[in-house]
Design a protein around this motif. Structure first.
Motif, PDB file in Angstrom:
ATOM      1  N   ILE A  16       0.869  -1.186   0.000  1.00  0.00           N
ATOM      2  CA  ILE A  16       0.000   0.000   0.000  1.00  0.00           C
ATOM      3  C   ILE A  16       0.905   1.235   0.000  1.00  0.00           C
ATOM      4  N   ILE A  17       0.623   2.162  -0.911  1.00  0.00           N
ATOM      5  CA  ILE A  17       1.375   3.411  -0.988  1.00  0.00           C
ATOM      6  C   ILE A  17       0.407   4.556  -0.733  1.00  0.00           C
ATOM      7  N   LYS A  18       0.832   5.483   0.098  1.00  0.00           N
ATOM      8  CA  LYS A  18      -0.021   6.590   0.521  1.00  0.00           C
ATOM      9  C   LYS A  18      -0.047   7.681  -0.539  1.00  0.00           C
ATOM     10  N   ALA A  19      -0.710   7.374  -1.646  1.00  0.00           N
ATOM     11  CA  ALA A  19      -0.874   8.318  -2.749  1.00  0.00           C
ATOM     12  C   ALA A  19      -1.957   7.770  -3.678  1.00  0.00           C
ATOM     13  N   ALA A  20      -2.507   8.659  -4.476  1.00  0.00           N
ATOM     14  CA  ALA A  20      -3.520   8.262  -5.458  1.00  0.00           C
ATOM     15  C   ALA A  20      -2.871   7.470  -6.596  1.00  0.00           C
ATOM     16  N   PRO A  21      -3.643   6.600  -7.258  1.00  0.00           N
ATOM     17  CA  PRO A  21      -3.089   5.806  -8.361  1.00  0.00           C
ATOM     18  C   PRO A  21      -2.409   6.636  -9.453  1.00  0.00           C
ATOM     19  N   ASP A  22      -2.940   7.813  -9.777  1.00  0.00           N
ATOM     20  CA  ASP A  22      -2.318   8.637 -10.816  1.00  0.00           C
ATOM     21  C   ASP A  22      -0.917   9.089 -10.429  1.00  0.00           C
ATOM     22  N   VAL A  23      -0.714   9.373  -9.141  1.00  0.00           N
ATOM     23  CA  VAL A  23       0.605   9.784  -8.654  1.00  0.00           C
ATOM     24  C   VAL A  23       1.576   8.610  -8.765  1.00  0.00           C
ATOM     25  N   VAL A  24       1.133   7.426  -8.363  1.00  0.00           N
ATOM     26  CA  VAL A  24       1.978   6.235  -8.452  1.00  0.00           C
ATOM     27  C   VAL A  24       2.301   5.937  -9.914  1.00  0.00           C
ATOM     28  N   TYR A  25       1.311   6.018 -10.775  1.00  0.00           N
ATOM     29  CA  TYR A  25       1.512   5.742 -12.199  1.00  0.00           C
ATOM     30  C   TYR A  25       2.608   6.633 -12.784  1.00  0.00           C
ATOM     31  N   ARG A  26       2.569   7.913 -12.441  1.00  0.00           N
ATOM     32  CA  ARG A  26       3.589   8.843 -12.975  1.00  0.00           C
ATOM     33  C   ARG A  26       4.998   8.394 -12.589  1.00  0.00           C
ATOM     34  N   ALA A  27       5.155   7.839 -11.388  1.00  0.00           N
ATOM     35  CA  ALA A  27       6.475   7.357 -10.959  1.00  0.00           C
ATOM     36  C   ALA A  27       6.893   6.092 -11.713  1.00  0.00           C
ATOM     37  N   LEU A  28       5.936   5.399 -12.320  1.00  0.00           N
ATOM     38  CA  LEU A  28       6.235   4.178 -13.086  1.00  0.00           C
ATOM     39  C   LEU A  28       6.674   4.482 -14.504  1.00  0.00           C
ATOM     40  N   VAL A  29       6.344   5.666 -15.012  1.00  0.00           N
ATOM     41  CA  VAL A  29       6.611   5.980 -16.419  1.00  0.00           C
ATOM     42  C   VAL A  29       7.551   7.168 -16.608  1.00  0.00           C
ATOM     43  N   ASP A  30       8.134   7.659 -15.530  1.00  0.00           N
ATOM     44  CA  ASP A  30       9.105   8.751 -15.606  1.00  0.00           C
ATOM     45  C   ASP A  30      10.503   8.158 -15.438  1.00  0.00           C
ATOM     46  N   PRO A  31      11.390   8.320 -16.418  1.00  0.00           N
ATOM     47  CA  PRO A  31      12.692   7.646 -16.341  1.00  0.00           C
ATOM     48  C   PRO A  31      13.530   8.041 -15.124  1.00  0.00           C
ATOM     49  N   ALA A  32      13.529   9.307 -14.742  1.00  0.00           N
ATOM     50  CA  ALA A  32      14.318   9.719 -13.569  1.00  0.00           C
ATOM     51  C   ALA A  32      13.760   9.084 -12.304  1.00  0.00           C
ATOM     52  N   ALA A  33      12.441   9.020 -12.202  1.00  0.00           N
ATOM     53  CA  ALA A  33      11.820   8.386 -11.040  1.00  0.00           C
ATOM     54  C   ALA A  33      12.161   6.894 -11.002  1.00  0.00           C
ATOM     55  N   VAL A  34      12.028   6.217 -12.129  1.00  0.00           N
ATOM     56  CA  VAL A  34      12.299   4.776 -12.196  1.00  0.00           C
ATOM     57  C   VAL A  34      13.744   4.483 -11.797  1.00  0.00           C
ATOM     58  N   ALA A  35      14.695   5.303 -12.274  1.00  0.00           N
ATOM     59  CA  ALA A  35      16.102   5.104 -11.914  1.00  0.00           C
ATOM     60  C   ALA A  35      16.312   5.246 -10.411  1.00  0.00           C
ATOM     61  N   SER A  36      15.482   6.055  -9.773  1.00  0.00           N
ATOM     62  CA  SER A  36      15.604   6.299  -8.342  1.00  0.00           C
ATOM     63  C   SER A  36      15.030   5.163  -7.498  1.00  0.00           C
ATOM     64  N   GLY A 120      -9.259   3.490  -0.681  1.00  0.00           N
ATOM     65  CA  GLY A 120      -9.459   4.744   0.040  1.00  0.00           C
ATOM     66  C   GLY A 120      -8.631   5.829  -0.616  1.00  0.00           C
ATOM     67  N   GLY A 121      -7.821   6.528   0.154  1.00  0.00           N
ATOM     68  CA  GLY A 121      -6.949   7.557  -0.404  1.00  0.00           C
ATOM     69  C   GLY A 121      -5.562   7.046  -0.723  1.00  0.00           C
ATOM     70  N   THR A 122      -5.389   5.712  -0.728  1.00  0.00           N
ATOM     71  CA  THR A 122      -4.092   5.108  -1.004  1.00  0.00           C
ATOM     72  C   THR A 122      -4.197   4.226  -2.248  1.00  0.00           C
ATOM     73  N   THR A 123      -3.084   3.577  -2.578  1.00  0.00           N
ATOM     74  CA  THR A 123      -3.051   2.688  -3.739  1.00  0.00           C
ATOM     75  C   THR A 123      -2.356   1.391  -3.363  1.00  0.00           C
ATOM     76  N   ARG A 124      -3.005   0.264  -3.661  1.00  0.00           N
ATOM     77  CA  ARG A 124      -2.338  -1.035  -3.544  1.00  0.00           C
ATOM     78  C   ARG A 124      -1.596  -1.258  -4.863  1.00  0.00           C
ATOM     79  N   VAL A 125      -0.280  -1.375  -4.756  1.00  0.00           N
ATOM     80  CA  VAL A 125       0.567  -1.640  -5.920  1.00  0.00           C
ATOM     81  C   VAL A 125       0.944  -3.114  -5.869  1.00  0.00           C
ATOM     82  N   THR A 126       0.574  -3.856  -6.909  1.00  0.00           N
ATOM     83  CA  THR A 126       0.900  -5.277  -6.984  1.00  0.00           C
ATOM     84  C   THR A 126       1.773  -5.508  -8.208  1.00  0.00           C
ATOM     85  N   VAL A 127       2.934  -6.093  -7.973  1.00  0.00           N
ATOM     86  CA  VAL A 127       3.868  -6.423  -9.045  1.00  0.00           C
ATOM     87  C   VAL A 127       3.844  -7.924  -9.231  1.00  0.00           C
ATOM     88  N   SER A 128       3.611  -8.366 -10.453  1.00  0.00           N
ATOM     89  CA  SER A 128       3.590  -9.781 -10.789  1.00  0.00           C
ATOM     90  C   SER A 128       4.593 -10.021 -11.912  1.00  0.00           C
TER      91      SER A 128
END
Length: 158
Positions: A16-36, A120-128
């Motif tokens: 569970i990450i304390k952010a909306a899905p759109d915020v999490v998504y942006r971190a998945l598709v931004d190269p600088a974020a992904v490198a971090s 709720g106001g968070t996002t469950r991130v599941t990696v498979s």
């Protein structure tokens, strides 16, 4: 049956990450974020190419920070590339990944599905991770997935 191969395994992790899905998504598709956030503990990431669109390709290196000499591509690095098979903003990222390695134990295409579910106001991130190469131990992979998810949470929640 003769000639049939054992199916490869699927490894998963969730957080569970304390952010909306759109915020999490942006971190998945931004190269600088992904490198971090993506490299697991003990590694640093370098983005070598990154075209975040369906069909777009990427190439990255995870470099070990110690001198243990246990990389898949070189003594101290795992280099991998692939393409984005599916991008659904705020919902899902599907990547097809191949390691650059001379070792057949790391050959093949691994499919990584990152699903985002609002809770709720968070996002469950599941990696498979499907079709995991046999050279990657299940225990190490589970630890790596958990570490990357912890890094993602720290990156977003900071």
């Amino acid at each position: 049956m003769a000639g049939t191969q054992e199916p490869r395994r699927t490894d998963t992790g969730s957080r569970i990450i304390k952010a909306a899905p759109d915020v999490v998504y942006r971190a998945l598709v931004d190269p600088a974020a992904v490198a971090s956030w993506r490299p697991p503990m003990g590694m640093r990431g370098e983005v070598l190419a990154f075209d975040a669109r369906e069909g777009g390709t990427f190439r990255m290196a995870f470099i070990y920070e110690d001198d243990g000499g246990h990389g898949k591509t070189t003594d101290n690095a795992d280099v991998f590339g692939g393409r984005f098979a599916e991008l659904v903003p705020g919902r899902r990222v599907v990547e097809l990944v191949e390691f650059e390695s001379d070792d057949p134990a790391f050959a093949g295409t691994m499919r990584i599905v990152t699903a985002l579910e609002p809770v709720g106001g968070t996002t469950r991130v599941t990696v498979s991770c499907e079709n995991v190469p046999p050279g990657i131990s299940e225990d190490d992979h589970q630890k790596g997935i958990a570490s990357s998810l912890a890094n993602l949470a720290a990156f977003i929640e900071a």
